[in-house]
Structure formats: C-alpha cells, structure tokens
Enzyme design. Structure first.
Site, PDB file in Angstrom:
ATOM      1  N   GLY A   1       0.799  -1.217   0.000  1.00  5.69           N
ATOM      2  CA  GLY A   1       0.000   0.000   0.000  1.00  5.69           C
ATOM      3  C   GLY A   1       0.834   1.270   0.000  1.00  5.69           C
ATOM      4  O   GLY A   1       1.971   1.291  -0.482  1.00  5.69           O
ATOM      5  N   CYS A   2       0.272   2.323   0.586  1.00  2.99           N
ATOM      6  CA  CYS A   2       0.854   3.659   0.460  1.00  2.99           C
ATOM      7  C   CYS A   2       2.220   3.796   1.113  1.00  2.99           C
ATOM      8  O   CYS A   2       2.994   4.675   0.740  1.00  2.99           O
ATOM      9  CB  CYS A   2      -0.102   4.697   1.050  1.00  2.99           C
ATOM     10  SG  CYS A   2      -1.669   4.832   0.173  1.00  2.99           S
ATOM     11  N   ASN A   3       2.528   2.968   2.096  1.00  2.95           N
ATOM     12  CA  ASN A   3       3.815   3.074   2.784  1.00  2.95           C
ATOM     13  C   ASN A   3       4.922   2.299   2.082  1.00  2.95           C
ATOM     14  O   ASN A   3       6.077   2.332   2.507  1.00  2.95           O
ATOM     15  CB  ASN A   3       3.676   2.576   4.231  1.00  2.95           C
ATOM     16  CG  ASN A   3       4.836   3.001   5.109  1.00  2.95           C
ATOM     17  OD1 ASN A   3       5.275   4.147   5.067  1.00  2.95           O
ATOM     18  ND2 ASN A   3       5.338   2.085   5.911  1.00  2.95           N
TER      19      ASN A   3
END
Length: 210
Positions: free
Chosen positions: A139-141
């Site tokens: 995901g975003c991380n």
C-alpha cells in the site's frame, strides 16, 4: 568507510490516455448522485487510465480477471521501463541500464510471478546477476520502506547504482459494482510509475554520477 547514499536521478511515466472525472462518469454512465459527488469533489482534474475496449453499442467491455492481470503486466512493464530510462537519463553523466546493480520494484495493484523486478531485468536487458527485490501489496507506505532497502544496499555497495521503481496500474484493479467503497477507490487513483536512482561513494570521493 562509506558515506550515506544520495539520490542520483528521478523519472516518471504515465499512460498515453487520461480522463477528467466527468469523462469517467460519462464513460460508465454513472448516475448515482452520491457516487458522482465523490468523483466531482475529489479535487482531481484528470488521471492517467487505460479503460477497457469499447463494445459496438459504445459501452465499455467488462474485463476478465485474466485480462486485468495482463493489463497489469503489460502496462506496468511499459511504464516501469520508461520511468527507469527517464530516471537514468536524469542522473548526472547519463547512467545506463548496465550501471544498475540493484533493482527494487513496488506495486499494490496486482500480483504476478515472477515479479516486476525479474520482468524488468529481462525487459531492459540487464545482467542476470543484478540483485533484486519486489515489494508487493504494502500500500501507500511501500515506497518509503522500499527506499530504505535501496538506500541500505547502495550504502553497502559504494559506487554501484541502486534503482527503485514504483509501478501502479490502477486500471487493472477497478471494480465497477456501484458500491460506495469501490467508488471512493475508483475516484482517486490512476496509472503511473516513478523511479529513483540511489548511489553512495567512498568517503573523500565523489562519484561522477552524483
């Protein structure tokens, strides 16, 4: 003794086609006012997307899982390659793919085995001994975590170029089921790739590519 790694170049790539939010609503004949409000109040002007082929009646084809996976691989490879090439060209002294010693690929919009790192090594004609890593589904991380791995490898191998490529084909993860949950996702994300080249030099030396 090694010094900290530094960014040597960056590059990006997007698909050839982009759409405004209004165009997406029109393409899929979305009339639900709740869903339309999500799209129109997202503060997004346009996004790069690869929509399904048109049918004779003008509507868009419903893609199978196999077709979506193929879109993920085909479009991801094309954007990833262009992003890496742009990144290398952006690096001082114009680094080439042959300079890459480590390749880390990040994606959360699909799963393929072997991963993008192996596919891009073949696609770019890199040496088979290039070290590689795939970060999938984080995901975003994911970008920050992957950059830590790339920076650590570069610091441990001064003078050698490490590249991180983030590749997302959100067009291959679209689900048009009319629910609010999927509509929020559909209203935000687009297709694109970015690449960062990282390198470290020995203390007291300066690599010509920095």
């Amino acid at each position: 003794m090694n010094r900290a790694s530094q960014i040597a170049g960056v590059g990006t790539a997007v698909p050839a086609t982009s759409y405004t939010q209004q165009q997406i609503l029109d393409e899929f004949a979305i009339t639900d006012e709740r869903i339309r409000s999500i799209f129109m109040n997202s503060a997004i002007e346009h996004r790069g997307l690869t929509l399904p082929p048109r049918l004779p009646d003008g509507t868009r084809q419903v893609e199978t899982q196999g077709e979506l996976l193929q879109k993920h691989v085909t479009n991801g490879l094309a954007m990833g390659r262009r992003a890496i090439e742009a990144c290398l060209a952006n690096a001082n002294a114009n680094a080439t793919p042959a300079d890459i010693g480590y390749l880390c690929c990040v994606t959360s919009t699909g799963f393929v085995t072997p991963g993008f790192s192996a596919l891009l090594i073949k696609h770019l004609g890199l040496d088979s001994t290039v070290r590689r890593l795939d970060v999938v589904g984080m995901g975003c991380n994911a970008g920050l975590n992957a950059l830590g791995a790339v920076s650590g490898w570069a610091t441990a191998h001064p003078g050698e170029l490490a590249v991180m490529a983030c590749i997302e084909t959100c067009s291959a993860a679209y689900v048009f089921d009319g629910t609010m949950r999927s509509s929020v996702v559909n209203s935000l994300f687009g297709d694109g790739a970015s690449a960062v080249a990282v390198i470290a030099a020995m203390t007291g030396e300066r690599d010509p590519r920095l």
